[in-house]
Design a protein around this motif. Sequence first.
Motif, mmCIF file in Angstrom:
data_model
loop_
_atom_site.group_PDB
_atom_site.id
_atom_site.type_symbol
_atom_site.label_atom_id
_atom_site.label_comp_id
_atom_site.label_asym_id
_atom_site.label_seq_id
_atom_site.Cartn_x
_atom_site.Cartn_y
_atom_site.Cartn_z
ATOM 1 N N ILE A 1 0.843 -1.190 0.000
ATOM 2 C CA ILE A 1 0.000 0.000 0.000
ATOM 3 C C ILE A 1 0.882 1.244 0.000
ATOM 4 O O ILE A 1 1.983 1.238 0.549
ATOM 5 N N GLU A 2 0.382 2.295 -0.642
ATOM 6 C CA GLU A 2 1.130 3.551 -0.585
ATOM 7 C C GLU A 2 1.090 4.113 0.824
ATOM 8 O O GLU A 2 0.121 3.913 1.557
ATOM 9 N N ASN A 3 2.135 4.775 1.220
ATOM 10 C CA ASN A 3 2.145 5.540 2.467
ATOM 11 C C ASN A 3 1.912 6.985 2.057
ATOM 12 O O ASN A 3 2.828 7.676 1.614
ATOM 13 N N GLY A 4 0.670 7.434 2.184
ATOM 14 C CA GLY A 4 0.305 8.755 1.683
ATOM 15 C C GLY A 4 1.151 9.881 2.221
ATOM 16 O O GLY A 4 1.336 10.907 1.556
ATOM 17 N N VAL A 5 1.675 9.693 3.422
ATOM 18 C CA VAL A 5 2.487 10.734 4.057
ATOM 19 C C VAL A 5 3.710 11.072 3.198
ATOM 20 O O VAL A 5 4.170 12.216 3.174
ATOM 21 N N GLU A 6 4.211 10.106 2.460
ATOM 22 C CA GLU A 6 5.405 10.322 1.638
ATOM 23 C C GLU A 6 5.148 11.263 0.464
ATOM 24 O O GLU A 6 6.094 11.767 -0.153
ATOM 25 N N TYR A 7 3.882 11.534 0.154
ATOM 26 C CA TYR A 7 3.549 12.281 -1.056
ATOM 27 C C TYR A 7 2.972 13.668 -0.775
ATOM 28 O O TYR A 7 2.574 14.358 -1.716
ATOM 29 N N ILE A 8 2.932 14.095 0.482
ATOM 30 C CA ILE A 8 2.214 15.338 0.803
ATOM 31 C C ILE A 8 2.834 16.583 0.187
ATOM 32 O O ILE A 8 2.163 17.613 0.061
ATOM 33 N N HIS A 9 4.101 16.513 -0.205
ATOM 34 C CA HIS A 9 4.732 17.688 -0.802
ATOM 35 C C HIS A 9 4.752 17.618 -2.327
ATOM 36 O O HIS A 9 5.206 18.556 -2.983
ATOM 37 N N GLU A 10 4.253 16.506 -2.882
ATOM 38 C CA GLU A 10 4.215 16.379 -4.340
ATOM 39 C C GLU A 10 2.982 17.040 -4.938
ATOM 40 O O GLU A 10 3.028 17.641 -6.007
ATOM 41 N N LYS A 11 1.866 16.903 -4.259
ATOM 42 C CA LYS A 11 0.595 17.487 -4.702
ATOM 43 C C LYS A 11 -0.085 18.079 -3.471
ATOM 44 O O LYS A 11 0.460 18.076 -2.370
ATOM 45 N N ASN A 12 -1.299 18.600 -3.670
ATOM 46 C CA ASN A 12 -2.092 19.070 -2.535
ATOM 47 C C ASN A 12 -2.829 17.867 -1.949
ATOM 48 O O ASN A 12 -3.942 17.534 -2.365
ATOM 49 N N ILE A 13 -2.164 17.224 -1.005
ATOM 50 C CA ILE A 13 -2.665 15.968 -0.439
ATOM 51 C C ILE A 13 -2.824 16.112 1.079
ATOM 52 O O ILE A 13 -1.946 16.652 1.756
ATOM 53 N N VAL A 14 -3.940 15.624 1.576
ATOM 54 C CA VAL A 14 -4.155 15.480 3.021
ATOM 55 C C VAL A 14 -4.345 14.000 3.305
ATOM 56 O O VAL A 14 -5.217 13.354 2.708
#
Length: 370
Positions: A205-218
Amino acid sequence: MFSLPEHIKKVHVYEPGKPEDELKRELGLKEIVKLASNENPLGPSPAAVRAIIEDLKNLNRYPDGNSYYLKRALAKHLGVGIENLFVGLGSNEALDIISRAYLRPGLNAVYSEKSFAVYPIVVQLAGAKHKVVKVKSNYYMDLKAHLDAIDENTAVVFLANPNNPTGTAFSRTEFEAFLKDFPDNVLLVLDEAYYEYAVGAGFDIENGVEYIHEKNIVVTRTFSKIYGLAGLRLGYAVAKKEIIDDMNRIRQPFNVTRPAQVGGVAALEDKMFIKHSQVVNEEGKKYLYEQFEKLGLPYVPTYANFILVKVGFPSREVFKRLLQKGVIVRAMDGYGFNDHIRVTVGTMRENIIFINKLKEVLEELKDESL
């Protein structure tokens, strides 16, 4: 004259179940096996309980309005800055605040059908429009369809991974392909309430925390599931500082109680409890899969701590009959699964009781249908 706005009048009011002691009294039962709310059947983190008991003498004091020690522990646990963290009343409060911050009449939110029931509620409360995406034939989310649904008025996209109530999940590879085409001017909410269970299942599974600076992600997560702290109502969100600042403008002061903050800090360090919870969940899933197969009941393989199973009779009727026998599951007719139930993976004892009672109910219904 004051009146409730029309868009709020349309909100479906949550109907809570009765307390277990009241159900025992009404139904004349000595025991209730509750497998409806995806709680950790092992109870709360023992470390959290000890920490809360020790701190009870301070209940005369207001909680820390910034949840400093909890944020510090979360920052260490996740590898992010304190400024990237929002702490609230379960992940539900984060979802509500996100909707109030970024949705309004004239805008819309995209989310999947047969997903978390809170999404349509918070979108409706904000007065925004709904764009509901169909799931695939195997009940997995259609990520491309989410992208196709985005238009010039889309402000927020909600994705649950793993998804409730289906238990399905998309992989890191699938997510990264989706993210490449995700627009920069739309907020992506990754609801990872069951993340730790997917990790325990060995799923990539993706760890969403790793991507918070790539897009506008919460990324939203909770202490209500694997940490066993549902009664404390504690959750958090991880995002860019600018998004967290917006959320903090809306939240109420002292929104997280003192016991919740203290318990959360201790629970994060209780790694043995988390591992044990993952093992018990995997063992329970295996047993329930085997039993469903023996009974000829189709089910959706899960990456969470619950299973969606097709029982072949009206969902509400199976729910009611199991309740009469002391087992609480979730009826799924409200999600459009008219002949399915959702059952939380319990302790092995609870799983065995559930299967035995389910067999009784199905036999009764078969006999009545002859």
